[in-house]
Scaffold this motif. Structure first.
Motif, PDB file in Angstrom:
ATOM      1  N   GLY A   1       0.827  -1.205   0.000  1.00  0.00           N
ATOM      2  CA  GLY A   1       0.000   0.000   0.000  1.00  0.00           C
ATOM      3  C   GLY A   1       0.859   1.252   0.000  1.00  0.00           C
ATOM      4  O   GLY A   1       0.593   2.200  -0.744  1.00  0.00           O
TER       5      GLY A   1
ATOM      6  N   ALA B   1       2.577   1.844  -3.311  1.00  0.00           N
ATOM      7  CA  ALA B   1       1.589   2.259  -4.316  1.00  0.00           C
ATOM      8  C   ALA B   1       1.278   3.739  -4.165  1.00  0.00           C
ATOM      9  O   ALA B   1       1.237   4.487  -5.147  1.00  0.00           O
ATOM     10  CB  ALA B   1       0.315   1.435  -4.166  1.00  0.00           C
ATOM     11  N   LEU B   2       1.099   4.170  -2.922  1.00  0.00           N
ATOM     12  CA  LEU B   2       0.804   5.584  -2.687  1.00  0.00           C
ATOM     13  C   LEU B   2       1.984   6.442  -3.151  1.00  0.00           C
ATOM     14  O   LEU B   2       1.810   7.464  -3.829  1.00  0.00           O
ATOM     15  CB  LEU B   2       0.521   5.821  -1.205  1.00  0.00           C
ATOM     16  CG  LEU B   2       0.117   7.237  -0.837  1.00  0.00           C
ATOM     17  CD1 LEU B   2      -1.166   7.625  -1.540  1.00  0.00           C
ATOM     18  CD2 LEU B   2      -0.054   7.390   0.660  1.00  0.00           C
TER      19      LEU B   2
ATOM     20  N   GLY C   1       2.100   6.606  -6.915  1.00  0.00           N
ATOM     21  CA  GLY C   1       1.013   7.431  -7.427  1.00  0.00           C
ATOM     22  C   GLY C   1       1.308   8.911  -7.251  1.00  0.00           C
ATOM     23  O   GLY C   1       1.105   9.719  -8.160  1.00  0.00           O
ATOM     24  N   LEU C   2       1.835   9.281  -6.083  1.00  0.00           N
ATOM     25  CA  LEU C   2       2.147  10.680  -5.830  1.00  0.00           C
ATOM     26  C   LEU C   2       3.316  11.143  -6.695  1.00  0.00           C
ATOM     27  O   LEU C   2       3.365  12.296  -7.133  1.00  0.00           O
ATOM     28  CB  LEU C   2       2.469  10.885  -4.348  1.00  0.00           C
ATOM     29  CG  LEU C   2       1.280  10.740  -3.401  1.00  0.00           C
ATOM     30  CD1 LEU C   2       1.737  10.761  -1.956  1.00  0.00           C
ATOM     31  CD2 LEU C   2       0.294  11.867  -3.625  1.00  0.00           C
TER      32      LEU C   2
ATOM     33  N   VAL D   1       4.005  10.122  -9.704  1.00  0.00           N
ATOM     34  CA  VAL D   1       3.449  10.407 -11.030  1.00  0.00           C
ATOM     35  C   VAL D   1       2.841  11.805 -11.032  1.00  0.00           C
ATOM     36  O   VAL D   1       3.072  12.611 -11.936  1.00  0.00           O
ATOM     37  CB  VAL D   1       2.383   9.363 -11.420  1.00  0.00           C
ATOM     38  CG1 VAL D   1       1.620   9.812 -12.641  1.00  0.00           C
ATOM     39  CG2 VAL D   1       3.025   8.016 -11.683  1.00  0.00           C
ATOM     40  N   ALA D   2       2.079  12.119  -9.964  1.00  0.00           N
ATOM     41  CA  ALA D   2       1.450  13.439  -9.888  1.00  0.00           C
ATOM     42  C   ALA D   2       2.509  14.527  -9.894  1.00  0.00           C
ATOM     43  O   ALA D   2       2.389  15.535 -10.602  1.00  0.00           O
ATOM     44  CB  ALA D   2       0.594  13.528  -8.623  1.00  0.00           C
TER      45      ALA D   2
ATOM     46  N   SER E   1      -1.241  25.542  -8.312  1.00  0.00           N
ATOM     47  CA  SER E   1      -2.631  25.092  -8.428  1.00  0.00           C
ATOM     48  C   SER E   1      -2.684  23.631  -8.816  1.00  0.00           C
ATOM     49  O   SER E   1      -3.552  22.897  -8.367  1.00  0.00           O
ATOM     50  CB  SER E   1      -3.381  25.894  -9.490  1.00  0.00           C
ATOM     51  OG  SER E   1      -2.998  27.217  -9.474  1.00  0.00           O
ATOM     52  N   PHE E   2      -1.749  23.231  -9.673  1.00  0.00           N
ATOM     53  CA  PHE E   2      -1.757  21.837 -10.131  1.00  0.00           C
ATOM     54  C   PHE E   2      -1.606  20.899  -8.948  1.00  0.00           C
ATOM     55  O   PHE E   2      -2.309  19.899  -8.832  1.00  0.00           O
ATOM     56  CB  PHE E   2      -0.624  21.609 -11.130  1.00  0.00           C
ATOM     57  CG  PHE E   2      -0.676  20.274 -11.795  1.00  0.00           C
ATOM     58  CD1 PHE E   2      -1.423  20.104 -12.951  1.00  0.00           C
ATOM     59  CD2 PHE E   2      -0.010  19.184 -11.283  1.00  0.00           C
ATOM     60  CE1 PHE E   2      -1.495  18.870 -13.571  1.00  0.00           C
ATOM     61  CE2 PHE E   2      -0.083  17.944 -11.891  1.00  0.00           C
ATOM     62  CZ  PHE E   2      -0.822  17.798 -13.040  1.00  0.00           C
ATOM     63  N   ALA E   3      -0.668  21.230  -8.070  1.00  0.00           N
ATOM     64  CA  ALA E   3      -0.446  20.356  -6.921  1.00  0.00           C
ATOM     65  C   ALA E   3      -1.468  20.619  -5.826  1.00  0.00           C
ATOM     66  O   ALA E   3      -1.526  19.882  -4.848  1.00  0.00           O
ATOM     67  CB  ALA E   3       0.965  20.551  -6.385  1.00  0.00           C
TER      68      ALA E   3
ATOM     69  N   PRO F   1      -4.784  20.199  -5.093  1.00  0.00           N
ATOM     70  CA  PRO F   1      -5.631  19.189  -4.446  1.00  0.00           C
ATOM     71  C   PRO F   1      -4.841  18.260  -3.537  1.00  0.00           C
ATOM     72  O   PRO F   1      -5.304  17.912  -2.460  1.00  0.00           O
ATOM     73  CB  PRO F   1      -6.215  18.414  -5.633  1.00  0.00           C
ATOM     74  CG  PRO F   1      -6.142  19.329  -6.783  1.00  0.00           C
ATOM     75  CD  PRO F   1      -4.965  20.224  -6.544  1.00  0.00           C
ATOM     76  N   LEU F   2      -3.629  17.903  -3.972  1.00  0.00           N
ATOM     77  CA  LEU F   2      -2.852  16.961  -3.164  1.00  0.00           C
ATOM     78  C   LEU F   2      -2.213  17.642  -1.959  1.00  0.00           C
ATOM     79  O   LEU F   2      -2.196  17.077  -0.862  1.00  0.00           O
ATOM     80  CB  LEU F   2      -1.787  16.280  -4.026  1.00  0.00           C
ATOM     81  CG  LEU F   2      -2.350  15.199  -4.934  1.00  0.00           C
ATOM     82  CD1 LEU F   2      -1.349  14.747  -5.948  1.00  0.00           C
ATOM     83  CD2 LEU F   2      -2.793  14.007  -4.109  1.00  0.00           C
TER      84      LEU F   2
ATOM     85  N   MET G   1      -4.744  18.029   0.591  1.00  0.00           N
ATOM     86  CA  MET G   1      -5.069  16.773   1.240  1.00  0.00           C
ATOM     87  C   MET G   1      -4.046  16.417   2.309  1.00  0.00           C
ATOM     88  O   MET G   1      -4.375  15.829   3.326  1.00  0.00           O
ATOM     89  CB  MET G   1      -5.069  15.677   0.175  1.00  0.00           C
ATOM     90  CG  MET G   1      -6.295  14.862   0.104  1.00  0.00           C
ATOM     91  SD  MET G   1      -6.095  13.733  -1.251  1.00  0.00           S
ATOM     92  CE  MET G   1      -6.569  14.695  -2.636  1.00  0.00           C
TER      93      MET G   1
ATOM     94  N   PHE H   1      -1.966  18.331   6.688  1.00  0.00           N
ATOM     95  CA  PHE H   1      -1.611  18.063   8.074  1.00  0.00           C
ATOM     96  C   PHE H   1      -0.125  17.798   8.262  1.00  0.00           C
ATOM     97  O   PHE H   1       0.373  17.840   9.372  1.00  0.00           O
ATOM     98  CB  PHE H   1      -2.444  16.906   8.639  1.00  0.00           C
ATOM     99  CG  PHE H   1      -2.275  15.609   7.915  1.00  0.00           C
ATOM    100  CD1 PHE H   1      -1.484  14.614   8.429  1.00  0.00           C
ATOM    101  CD2 PHE H   1      -2.920  15.391   6.696  1.00  0.00           C
ATOM    102  CE1 PHE H   1      -1.339  13.416   7.767  1.00  0.00           C
ATOM    103  CE2 PHE H   1      -2.774  14.196   6.037  1.00  0.00           C
ATOM    104  CZ  PHE H   1      -1.977  13.213   6.571  1.00  0.00           C
TER     105      PHE H   1
END
Lengths: 214, 644, 297
Positions: B423, B426-427, B430-431, B433-434, B557-559, B561-562, B565, B568
């Motif tokens: 897990g 994978a995270l 994924g990040l 790639v972003a 702005s692109f980053a 949303p992440l 998230m 914190f």
């Protein structure tokens, strides 16, 4: 019966996640009712051989209270105090979900490392109970509104009851009823208090109540 | 013979560096040519020897006479050191080639430090004695410090140098204790023999090594020096620092592991969790960065985390009795050491070329550079795909091995660790790639956002060629995966007896074939599409007929949303004048993300230390009489101590 | 081989099916089932408009996506083992899907349009969260059967697993279904029909593509949907009747049922606000984790 037990326990966990992830109070209350039903049915699945009248009655009372009466009271409080149905968390919903899953992982690890002296009827029961307990505490800590405090308290209590199911094969009827009565009053008082606080201060934000200290 | 060859290559490096240092004042051009030439020659010789060692699995040791107390000049070339020597020498050669173009005649004397840095790192890999190791380690730290502060006229570079120096020495302090603890006798600091340390001692050594070497490798929370030092250094040095020097920490840690009789279970867990935290936080920090080199430095934290994760899963497999999981995890971690060296040095070189061409490393000021710098842009795109772990490039191969290790643990001895690793990785990927979609999209695609980017032109050939070579290497490792893992056998044998990567060779073959197929088919299809009749037009922007470059989506702005998230862990600082009212005035908005560990952990510690030091400073008056008094007091105290 | 060809042929049908379900719920007759085929044929004949801002990446994006998704089909079991299978093929499949995302996003960023930038940003954010969910869901199945290849996962299990571990499978099924909705850009995560750019994710990323490039994108996204549905069908409902043809038919039936379910969700639920999408995707990871605890306890 493990299938049914697992199903009920997983339902409880899902209800925890639901409470943590939902941003609307009515939805949280529904989750609580759902958890109450699952918890009320649990003894039948855990001890299929020992279904007695008092057990059935207890379950009936418990389910009625937790799935019908409490949600109803909470919803009334919500309506009458005209609380904004947003949850307003201190800790975001995404992180709360992570906390919920982490609490389960932690309790699974805990009971794997330190097995109880007594053998609980399902090896998932204790971890789920403890994680429910932790989630209840988390909701108490991480949510802003007074109503969510009541909610967290109820989740916490569900955890205790589930734990009790594992430890005591048959909890004395009176004890169970006592506990139920206890929370009944708690919810009742909470509902009234919320109503009055709201009338007096026009807010239910626990942060602002902190200003009241001398 | 092999060892002698390696020493020859070290000698060439040192001599070339010294010659450059001597000639720097009078004929700088010859000095640079000499130093770079020495680098290339040394890399050529050293690479052949390292590869031979890897393929034959030979191990050579020699002890030369040396009249230093506690030290012996014990040198050893075994597959593990050869494995780390390969990226060292390959990247040093290419970085030297690139650096010659990058510095363009500036700072010719810096080549002395560059060559000595490479030589001392090879020295670290060769030494089999604690004292020699520490000497080389110090030499490496100091020379790289001198290179980091090469542009010391900038204040932030001086600050970065300070942070780097403090961090690296804190790490070294733990290493000194480590070598004292593990040395086999009181008279010597020689390395213990492989597989001899009893569990308790080995555990202590592991912890000391994890802190000491982990500081060098940039594991969270000891990573804070990394995003400071790497952007400050000139790009060829950043490439070497990030691509290679960080790995010396991994090398040291693995060396400690080989000393143990049997690695314990908790080592694996500690490494898995360290890797997970470093990986996730590294990439999350990277998402919030706006300076390209800083962003890349944060990604180094992430990739070293992936390496640690792989090694940790491997150790769990080893202690749990699953040789396949051990081979996959350790092999994946080791291969990622190589792969990260290729793509990270490529990316740093690309960042340097971009900075030279546009005059800024700010991501928000770039844009549309693929049209203006097709070579650099293409190589950077390849590097980005590789670091994001996408097929058919090399990053995917090593991440595949680590994923397989997690799956193997999942179905055999450690399901929980397998799940955590699976897990988490994978995270992380994924990040990643972003994050690289952000970098490539904002920097290389779209329209230029500043005059500097508008006027950018392709970088000079001396800088382009090393990048293209590294990009080719990234692709090649991906396409030749089943062959490449052959080099892992010998070092794996040193770490885990019986570990064999044979079972996944067929999978890697398919992976490479499918990856190559996708790439070929994609390119062919793209070509076919571009041959279709088309007419040029304008980007459709909702009917707005005069788009400007400033309307493009920004990196922040692109980053968004992440970063939102993960708010914190990211203490976002925002200031400026918000838009107010129906007819707003000019408004501004600034935001930056300081490293939370710096803010909440180190700054308080160092503030406390400062306060303490100021108090202690009362002892320092600058009066000789008082100092003599201190000495006398100390002497008397010692006498009393002895007398008791 | 046959299942791969079927995938290539039938994938665009799913979009038609979903549209018919939605039309049924809205009381309309709806577009023809084969509409997407006609659209594709028409797009292939058209010329393209290429923005002056773009680079070769703009066309390479759809091309690479299509190539990787067709390659993914070769790894998918359906009513029988896939054309290719080897230990770890699931990782290659997921790697290729990540490549698709990277290529699509870069092609969108290549236009310099702020709308496409916004869509790209959302796509990578959702993708980054979906990735762990996907791996964890597969992890559950790996723990159950102890094999690490998609085709073997299909072969080593039967429907009887639903009797012994139905709860786990149900959790995984829900998780995979949520991921399917998110990854194939359906309601409640994304709305394939809306024409307000600010609310779109996938559709907004392809605003500037036209002609054959758009055809490649449309076809690729229907393949992605197909892959998701087949994964649910083959991994969770592995029919082993003894006859390969029956297995294939049963598998296909499940694929279409999953598609109907997607249409049902689309017809009955509203699109989530963008801020809630991470939770939606995170929920699938949470469900998979829960299932994982149930199997490795």
């Amino acid at each position: 019966m493990t299938g049914t037990v697992d199903f009920l326990l997983v339902s409880m966990v899902l209800a925890n996640l639901w409470v943590l992830g939902s941003s609307r109070l009515p939805s949280c209350i529904r989750a609580l009712a759902f958890q109450g039903v699952a918890l009320g049915l649990l003894p039948f699945a855990l001890y299929p051989g020992h279904i007695t009248w008092d057990l059935v009655m207890l379950a009936l009372v418990s389910i009625t209270l937790k799935a019908v009466v409490f949600p109803h009271l909470l919803k009334r409080a919500l309506l009458e105090a005209r609380v904004d149905p947003q949850v307003e968390p201190f800790v975001g919903h995404g992180v709360s979900l992570v906390v919920g899953v982490a609490s389960l992982a932690l309790s699974v690890a805990l009971f794997r490392r330190h097995p109880l002296p007594i053998v609980p009827p399902s090896d998932l029961l204790m971890p789920v109970a403890v994680s429910t307990l932790l989630v209840g505490l988390f909701v108490l800590i991480a949510r802003r509104k007074a109503l969510t405090q009541a909610l967290g308290y109820l989740v916490f209590e569900n955890g205790i009851q589930a734990f009790g199911l594992g430890v005591l094969q048959h909890a004395p009827l009176m004890v169970e009823l006592g506990i139920l009565l206890d929370i009944f009053f708690a919810v009742f008082v909470m509902g009234i208090t919320i109503f009055h606080i709201r009338r007096a201060f026009a807010t239910l934000d626990t942060m602002e109540m902190a200003e009241l200290r001398g | 013979m092999l060892l002698a060859g390696m020493l020859l290559s070290v000698a060439i490096l040192v001599l070339g560096g010294l010659a450059a240092g001597v000639l720097a004042r009078n004929c700088p051009e010859r000095a640079v040519a000499l130093a770079v030439g020495a680098n290339l020659l040394a890399a050529g010789i050293g690479l052949v020897i390292a590869l031979l060692t890897l393929l034959t699995g030979a191990s050579q040791m020699t002890v030369l006479p040396w009249s230093v107390p506690l030290g012996t000049l014990a040198l050893r070339l075994d597959p593990l050191s050869a494995f780390f020597a390969v990226p060292t020498l390959l990247v040093s050669g290419l970085a030297a080639l690139y650096g010659r173009g990058y510095l363009a005649g500036k700072g010719p004397s810096s080549w002395l430090w560059f060559n000595l840095m490479v030589a001392s790192l090879v020295g670290v890999l060769l030494s089999a004695d604690g004292l020699l190791f520490l000497l080389c380690w110090e030499a490496m730290s100091v020379t790289s410090f001198l290179l980091v502060i090469l542009e010391d006229e900038r204040a932030e570079v001086r600050h970065a140098g300070q942070v780097y120096l403090v961090a690296t020495h804190l790490g070294t302090a733990f290493l000194m204790v480590l070598f004292l603890v593990v040395s086999p006798g009181a008279e010597t600091l020689a390395f213990p023999r492989a597989g001899t340390l009893p569990p308790t001692l080995a555990g202590l050594a592991f912890v000391l090594g994890l802190v000491g070497f982990g500081t060098k490798a940039g594991f969270v929370p000891a990573h804070v020096w990394l995003p400071e030092a790497h952007p400050a250094a000139p790009s060829h040095v950043s490439a070497f620092l990030s691509g290679v020097i960080l790995k010396s920490g991994i090398y040291g840690l693995l060396r400690v592991v080989t000393w143990a009789q049997q690695p314990s279970d908790w080592w694996g867990w500690v490494l898995v969790l360290t890797g997970l935290v470093s990986g996730i936080l590294g990439v999350v920090f990277a998402l919030a960065q706006h300076d390209l080199k800083r962003l890349l430095a944060c990604h180094s934290v992430e990739n070293l985390g992936i390496i640690a994760l792989g090694l940790g899963l491997g150790l769990l497999g080893l202690s749990g009795g699953s040789p396949l999981a051990a081979a996959l995890g350790l092999g994946g971690g080791l291969l990622h050491v190589w792969n990260h060296a290729w793509f990270k040095s490529l990316l740093f070189m690309g960042a340097g070329a971009l900075g030279k061409a546009t005059g800024s490393l700010q991501i928000e000021a770039a844009g549309g550079l693929l049209r203006r710098m097709p070579g650099t842009g293409g190589a950077f795109l390849v590097g980005s795909a590789a670091i994001s772990g996408l097929p058919p490039f090399n990053g995917f191969v090593s991440e595949f091995l680590v994923f397989m290790a997690a799956l193997e643990l999942l179905r055999s001895v450690h399901p929980l660790a397998g799940a955590v690793g699976l897990g988490g990785l994978a995270l992380i990927s994924g990040l990643a790639v972003a994050c690289f979609a952000k970098v490539c999209g904002v920097v290389f695609l779209g329209e230029p956002r500043s005059p500097g980017a508008e006027k950018a032109t392709e970088t000079r050939r001396a800088m382009l060629v090393p990048m293209l070579l590294l990009a080719a290497l990234c692709l090649l490792v991906g396409l030749a995966a089943p062959l490449v893992i052959g080099v892992l056998d010998a070092p794996l044998g040193q770490l885990a007896a019986g570990a064999d990567l044979g079972p996944v060779r067929a999978s890697l073959g398919w992976l490479a074939a499918l990856g190559g197929l996708v790439l070929l088919a994609g390119l062919a299809l793209g070509h076919a599409l571009s041959r279709r009749p088309s007419q040029p037009g304008m980007t459709w922007d909702c009917g707005y007929s005069r788009p400007t470059a400033r309307m493009q989506y920004t990196a922040a702005s692109f980053a968004g949303p992440l970063t939102e998230m993960f708010s914190f862990v990211l203490p976002f600082r925002r200031h400026g004048k918000p838009v107010e009212g129906f007819f707003p005035d000019a408004a501004e908005d600034h935001g930056e993300v300081p490293d939370p560990f710096n803010q909440r952990l180190y700054e308080p510690i160092f503030r406390g230390l400062m306060r303490f030091s100021l108090r202690v400073r009362a002892f320092q008056h600058g009066e000789v009489q008082l100092y003599l008094l201190y000495i006398v007091i100390a002497l008397i105290a010692l006498f009393i101590w002895e007398a008791l | 081989m046959i299942s791969m060809l079927l995938g290539l042929l039938l994938a665009p049908l799913l979009a038609g099916l979903i549209n018919r379900v939605k039309a049924f719920f809205a009381g309309r007759r709806g577009r023809p089932l084969l509409q997407l085929y006609w659209d594709l044929a028409r797009l292939l004949r058209k010329n393209m408009v290429l923005s002056r801002t773009t680079t070769p990446v703009f066309l390479l994006g759809p091309a690479l996506s299509l190539a990787s998704l067709v390659t993914c089909l070769a790894l998918l079991p359906l009513g029988g083992p896939a054309l290719l299978f080897f230990p770890g093929d699931m990782l290659v499949l997921l790697g290729l899907l990540a490549l698709v995302r990277f290529a699509t996003v870069l092609a969108a960023m290549d236009t310099g349009s702020s709308f496409e930038g916004m869509g790209a940003s959302r796509e990578v954010a959702i993708g980054a969260l979906a990735e762990p969910g996907m791996f964890l869901a597969l992890a559950v199945l790996v723990v159950q059967t102890r094999v690490v290849s998609l085709s073997e996962l299909w072969a080593h299990r039967g429907l009887d697993l639903w009797n012994s571990a139905g709860l786990v499978l149900a959790l995984v099924a829900v998780a995979l279904f949520l991921l399917l909705l998110a990854e194939s850009c359906r309601i409640p995560v994304d709305d394939p029909n809306t024409h307000l750019e600010l609310t779109m994710i996938h559709e907004v990323m392809v605003l500037d593509h036209s002609g054959p490039a758009l055809a490649a994108i449309e076809y690729a996204s229907s393949l992605k949907m197909w892959i998701g549905a087949v994964l649910i069908s083959s991994l969770l409902f592995p029919f082993h009747t003894g006859s390969a043809w029956l297995d294939l038919l049963a598998g296909l039936a499940v694929v279409f049922l999953v598609t109907l379910a997607v249409g049902l969700v689309e017809s009955t639920s509203a699109r989530l606000s963008m801020l809630r999408v991470p939770q939606f995707v995170g929920l699938s990871s949470a469900l998979s984790l829960l299932a994982l605890f149930l199997v490795i306890r």
